[in-house]
Design a protein around this motif. Structure first.
Motif, short mmCIF file in Angstrom:
data_model
loop_
_atom_site.label_atom_id
_atom_site.label_comp_id
_atom_site.label_asym_id
_atom_site.label_seq_id
_atom_site.Cartn_x
_atom_site.Cartn_y
_atom_site.Cartn_z
N VAL A 16 -15.22 -1.98 14.62
CA VAL A 16 -14.44 -2.30 13.44
C VAL A 16 -14.34 -3.82 13.31
CG1 VAL A 16 -12.18 -2.14 12.34
CG2 VAL A 16 -13.14 -0.16 13.53
N VAL A 17 -14.72 -4.32 12.14
CA VAL A 17 -14.73 -5.75 11.87
C VAL A 17 -13.50 -6.17 11.08
CG1 VAL A 17 -16.03 -7.60 10.74
CG2 VAL A 17 -17.25 -5.78 11.94
N SER A 18 -13.08 -5.32 10.14
CA SER A 18 -11.94 -5.65 9.30
C SER A 18 -11.35 -4.38 8.69
CB SER A 18 -12.37 -6.60 8.18
OG SER A 18 -11.28 -7.01 7.40
N VAL A 19 -10.06 -4.45 8.36
CA VAL A 19 -9.40 -3.34 7.69
C VAL A 19 -8.56 -3.93 6.56
CG1 VAL A 19 -7.79 -1.41 7.90
CG2 VAL A 19 -9.25 -2.02 9.84
N TYR A 20 -8.67 -3.32 5.40
CA TYR A 20 -7.85 -3.71 4.25
C TYR A 20 -6.87 -2.56 4.04
CZ TYR A 20 -7.00 -6.16 -0.18
OH TYR A 20 -6.46 -6.87 -1.21
N HIS A 21 -5.64 -2.76 4.50
CA HIS A 21 -4.61 -1.72 4.46
C HIS A 21 -4.00 -1.57 3.08
CE1 HIS A 21 -4.38 -1.18 8.82
NE2 HIS A 21 -4.57 -2.47 8.90
N ASP A 22 -3.50 -0.39 2.80
CA ASP A 22 -2.64 -0.12 1.65
C ASP A 22 -3.25 -0.61 0.33
OD1 ASP A 22 -0.43 0.83 0.34
OD2 ASP A 22 0.85 -0.86 0.85
N VAL A 23 -4.49 -0.22 0.08
CA VAL A 23 -5.16 -0.58 -1.17
C VAL A 23 -4.51 0.16 -2.33
CG1 VAL A 23 -7.34 -0.47 -2.45
CG2 VAL A 23 -7.34 -1.11 -0.02
N SER A 24 -4.26 1.46 -2.13
CA SER A 24 -3.69 2.27 -3.22
C SER A 24 -3.16 3.58 -2.66
CB SER A 24 -4.78 2.56 -4.26
OG SER A 24 -4.29 3.41 -5.28
N LEU A 25 -2.27 4.20 -3.42
CA LEU A 25 -1.82 5.56 -3.11
C LEU A 25 -2.79 6.58 -3.68
CD1 LEU A 25 2.01 5.19 -3.85
CD2 LEU A 25 0.83 4.97 -1.65
N ASP A 26 -3.72 6.13 -4.51
CA ASP A 26 -4.70 6.98 -5.17
C ASP A 26 -5.98 7.05 -4.32
OD1 ASP A 26 -6.66 8.13 -6.79
OD2 ASP A 26 -6.06 7.02 -8.58
N ARG A 27 -6.13 8.17 -3.61
CA ARG A 27 -7.27 8.34 -2.71
C ARG A 27 -8.60 8.23 -3.45
NH1 ARG A 27 -10.74 12.05 -0.25
NH2 ARG A 27 -10.72 11.98 2.03
#
Length: 76
Positions: A34-45
Motif C-alpha cells: 500500500v502506497v497511499s490511502v484517500y479516506h472518506d471520499v464519499s458515503l456513495d459507494r
C-alpha cells in the motif's frame, strides 16, 4: 511503478449516526504494498467505484492520485 486502486471502507459517526464511508486504496500492482490511502471520499459507494474505474482505466500515476479524486468529486 504501476498502481492498482481499490475500494476501502470505514465506519464513521456523524451526529451520532453510523455511516459507511468509502475511500480509495492505492497499492503497487506488482508487490501489493500500500502506497497511499484517500479516506472518506464519499458515503456513495457507487460514486467511489466510478472514480476507481477511472484511476485504473487511465493507469493514473500516484503523483496524480489526489488530484484525480478531487477533480472527480467536483464533477459529482
Amino acid at each position: 511503478m504501476k498502481m492498482k486502486y481499490r475500494l476501502c471502507s470505514e465506519t464513521v459517526l456523524i451526529d451520532g449516526i453510523r455511516y459507511d464511508a468509502y475511500g480509495v486504496l492505492a497499492s503497487d500492482e506488482q508487490t501489493g504494498v500500500v502506497v497511499s490511502v484517500y479516506h472518506d471520499v464519499s458515503l456513495d459507494r457507487d460514486a467511489v467505484c466510478r472514480i476507481i474505474d477511472i484511476l485504473n482505466g487511465c493507469e493514473v500515476e500516484i503523483c496524480h492520485f489526489d488530484d484525480v479524486i478531487e477533480n472527480e468529486l467536483a464533477n459529482l
